[in-house]
Scaffold this active site. Structure first.
Site, PDB file in Angstrom:
ATOM      1  N   GLY A  96       0.852  -1.356   0.184  1.00 56.98           N
ATOM      2  CA  GLY A  96      -0.329  -0.310   0.003  1.00 56.98           C
ATOM      3  C   GLY A  96       1.140   1.368   0.223  1.00 56.98           C
ATOM      4  N   GLY A 156       2.952   2.282  -2.348  1.00 57.57           N
ATOM      5  CA  GLY A 156       2.810   3.273  -3.732  1.00 57.57           C
ATOM      6  C   GLY A 156       3.832   2.375  -4.252  1.00 57.57           C
ATOM      7  CE  LYS A 157       6.124  -2.852  -3.519  1.00 57.49           C
ATOM      8  NZ  LYS A 157       5.558  -2.405  -1.777  1.00 57.49           N
ATOM      9  CB  THR A 158       2.577  -0.415  -8.383  1.00 56.54           C
ATOM     10  OG1 THR A 158       2.853  -1.784  -8.228  1.00 56.54           O
ATOM     11  CG2 THR A 158       1.958  -0.083 -10.395  1.00 56.54           C
ATOM     12  CG  HIS A 171      -5.368  -3.226  22.598  1.00 56.05           C
ATOM     13  ND1 HIS A 171      -4.839  -5.005  23.266  1.00 56.05           N
ATOM     14  CD2 HIS A 171      -3.754  -2.806  21.856  1.00 56.05           C
ATOM     15  CE1 HIS A 171      -4.238  -5.670  22.846  1.00 56.05           C
ATOM     16  NE2 HIS A 171      -3.899  -4.215  22.107  1.00 56.05           N
ATOM     17  CD  GLU A 172      -3.615   0.576  19.675  1.00 58.48           C
ATOM     18  OE1 GLU A 172      -2.641   0.095  19.599  1.00 58.48           O
ATOM     19  OE2 GLU A 172      -4.691  -0.357  19.378  1.00 58.48           O
ATOM     20  CG  HIS A 225       0.335  -1.468  21.656  1.00 60.74           C
ATOM     21  ND1 HIS A 225       1.298  -2.943  22.266  1.00 60.74           N
ATOM     22  CD2 HIS A 225      -0.694  -1.594  21.526  1.00 60.74           C
ATOM     23  CE1 HIS A 225       0.357  -3.921  21.780  1.00 60.74           C
ATOM     24  NE2 HIS A 225      -0.409  -3.470  21.185  1.00 60.74           N
ATOM     25  CG  ASP A 247      -0.827  -6.864  19.503  1.00 61.07           C
ATOM     26  OD1 ASP A 247      -0.466  -6.031  18.606  1.00 61.07           O
ATOM     27  OD2 ASP A 247      -2.053  -6.383  20.026  1.00 61.07           O
TER      28      ASP A 247
END
Length: 647
Positions: free
Chosen positions: A262, A264-266, A474-475, A478, A548
């Site tokens: 996702g 943007g290589k292409t 949860h966040e 982290h 995780d």
């Protein structure tokens, strides 16, 4: 000249007018029959340009001669054969273009070998001698000449031979093969008309074959870092090559792009081709193994055909997507080695001839989501080198990408809130946001509003209060884990639901690329701290921590079997191959489970000790949905002012 500047060129810039003729008066039309035809002139001039004076004399006069001519593509084979007949008499001209008409096995020599042995004049014309001609004929050739695509000098001379007028300059001829060139240079026409047709035919090839109308200039793209600098250097080198100041072989023309999906290589590769005014050919390596039998010969033929097409259209940009679909030889087991080795070797040879050959006119870009899975021989210098890793766009780049895709929509709107909500997302996400927001506005028969965009970036949260609180805890866990273990700097937290994710914590890693066991364990504790925070605050563990656990497991397995940071030094697998290794090693599986429990206990102890901090961060997330680096740091500082945090 900057990348967005354009210049106008008049037809008179391309051809020489007689001294007594005003530029506004077109040259008189030539009479058919007074000049050569393009089919005769073009291959003959190409041959004469490639042969030295001494070689030309031998071609015309030698009583015994074996001449090997490699042509740019199969379309040139018969016309070059006829050009050889114009240069001298031959007892035999062997032509092979891979078609049914001239299909013979490479070992089939037949009458050719007899005539060579009799000391007669023999020539062979082929676009791929190594694949289609007998090795003995190649080895015994007195003269071997490789004809590349016609240079500007050859095209100018051919136009003069056909029209009677020598053009001063000719346009770039991206993707034009023999039939295209012959169709543009016509008997009875003018040099200016030939130049115009060459330009139009090249543009048609670029526009139709490449479908690049929707991509911007590569230097106007945002968030590509080192890839933008590489593209800038390439475009400058191509400009110098077209001006005759640089040989194509001096251009750095291969690259391996590595990133998560996702980013943007292409898009970048397509934009590069458009900016370079070159045809764009793409091959997904994984597609070679779909829609067919999967037989080795069938796959090999597909690979050969693609590279043959690329050579025919050169100069061109070749994009090899999912290059990791060719497995690394380091990871092959005996069961699969016999199948994969011939394909890998074939690919290496094709890269050698296409990427490093002095006669190649191909720019080769490869891409992968898994850099560690690529065979080291593919990405060494001289093949797919250098390697550039693309990261997720930062806030500034994300804002620029968003503004670029919005075009004229929301021209005066402040997008900072949208960027904050979407921090850490990809260029592909931006495309989806803008598309969906426009769809909402169309359905309402009105222009797009900022609310439309905000609602697709961060849709109204339909989760229950309990689920939203769980996501926030949860966040926050982290964030706590990253801060107190020293595994990285927390730059963003949110509880915006997107797909299977209930929220995100972005951490800027503090360690270098080389990591110690302590560094890896700190990262594992950070990964497990979200689940640990839920338990510490009285919430039952759920399936929401599966990603995780995957990250933590892969890191610990790599520590033991890839990095030599466990009990042994044997390198057993590449990082990321945890599933295969664990499936066949119950002892290692038990060891990893033991270490996961120990590190999970560290995360749980940390969460219990700093429960108040977790609650305050989670409460802020419930109110704001997003916390930036400064907001998170302020809450941490309020709880433990001046304390040095460490694992």
């Amino acid at each position: 000249m900057t990348h967005d500047e354009t210049t106008e060129t008049n037809a008179t810039d391309f051809f020489e007018l007689p001294d007594d003729e005003a530029p506004s008066k077109p040259p008189p039309r030539r009479q058919t029959g007074k000049h050569s035809t393009p089919r005769k002139a073009l291959p003959l001039i190409l041959l004469q340009d490639a042969l030295t004076g001494a070689e030309l004399r031998r071609v015309r006069e030698a009583r015994s001669l074996l001449l090997l001519v490699k042509v740019p593509s199969p379309a040139w084979v018969e016309s070059v054969r006829d050009a050889l007949r114009a240069l001298g008499s031959w007892h035999e001209i062997e032509v092979r273009d891979g078609s049914t008409r001239y299909r013979r096995k490479p070992e089939d020599v037949g009458e050719v070998a007899v005539r060579i042995g009799d000391g007669l004049r023999v020539a062979a014309v082929c676009h791929d001698p190594a694949a289609l001609l007998p090795p003995s004929l190649i080895a015994c050739a007195d003269i071997s000449v490789a004809l590349g695509p016609p240079s500007d000098r050859v095209i100018r001379r051919a136009i003069k031979a056909v029209t009677g007028t020598m053009p001063r300059r000719v346009p770039h001829r991206a993707g034009l093969d023999f039939a295209d060139l012959v169709g543009c240079i016509r008997v009875g026409d003018t040099a200016a008309a030939a130049v115009r047709r060459l330009s139009e035919a090249s543009q048609a090839r670029l526009g139709t074959a490449s479908d690049l109308a929707d991509v911007p200039h590569v230097l106007s793209l945002h968030g590509y870092g080192a890839a933008t600098a590489w593209a800038s250097n390439l475009l400058k080198d191509l400009e110098d090559w077209r001006a005759g100041r640089l040989d194509f072989s001096c251009i750095s023309r291969t690259l391996l792009l590595v990133s998560e999906p996702g980013l943007g290589k292409t898009t970048w590769a397509r934009s590069l081709a458009k900016s370079a005014h070159l045809p764009f050919l793409t091959l997904s390596i994984s597609s070679l193994f779909s829609g067919g039998s999967g037989y080795l010969g069938e796959i090999s033929t597909k690979i050969d055909q693609f590279f043959a097409l690329a050579r025919n259209m050169s100069p061109a940009v070749v994009f090899l997507d999912e290059i990791d679909a060719l497995p690394s030889r380091d990871n092959l087991d005996n069961r699969n080695r016999d199948y994969w080795l011939p394909l890998i070797v074939q690919f290496l040879l094709l890269l050698d001839s296409s990427a490093s050959s002095a006669t190649s006119r191909l720019i080769i870009i490869a891409a992968t989501n898994h850099g560690g899975a690529v065979d080291p021989a593919l990405c060494r210098a001289g093949r797919l080198h250098p390697t550039i890793t693309l990261g997720r766009p930062d806030a500034m780049a994300l804002a620029a990408i968003l503004r670029q895709h919005l075009a004229g929509d929301l021209a005066d709107a402040d997008l900072s809130g949208i960027v904050a909500l979407g921090r850490g997302r990809t260029g592909a996400d931006v495309v989806a946001w803008v598309r969906d927001a426009r769809r909402v506005a169309r359905a309402a028969s009105r222009p797009m509003r900022l609310d439309d965009l905000r609602d697709v970036v961060a849709p109204p949260d339909s989760r229950s209060d309990t689920d939203r609180w769980r996501a926030a805890v949860h966040e926050a866990g982290h964030g706590l884990g990253a801060t107190y273990t020293g595994s990285g700097r927390v730059t963003h937290l949110d509880i915006v639901a997107a797909g299977h994710l209930g929220g995100r914590t972005l951490v800027s890693a503090s360690q270098t690329e080389t990591r110690s066991r302590t560094d890896i364990e700190a990262t594992v504790v950070t990964a497990l701290s979200g689940r640990a925070a839920e338990v510490a605050l009285g919430l039952q563990p759920t399936s929401g921590a599966s990603e995780d656990l995957r990250i933590a497991t892969e890191l610990l397995v790599a520590m033991h079997v890839s990095y030599g940071l466990g009990e042994g030094l044997v390198h057993r697998a590449a990082p990321g191959d945890s599933h295969q290794v664990l499936a066949y090693d119950p002892a290692l599986r038990a060891r990893i489970d033991e270490e996961l429990h120990a590190l999970n206990q560290r995360a749980l102890d940390l969460a219990v000790r700093h429960r108040a901090l977790i609650e305050d961060v989670a409460s802020a997330l419930l109110r704001e949905r997003v916390l930036d680096e400064a907001g998170f740091a302020a809450i941490v500082a309020a709880h433990l002012p001046g304390e040095v945090r460490h694992g």
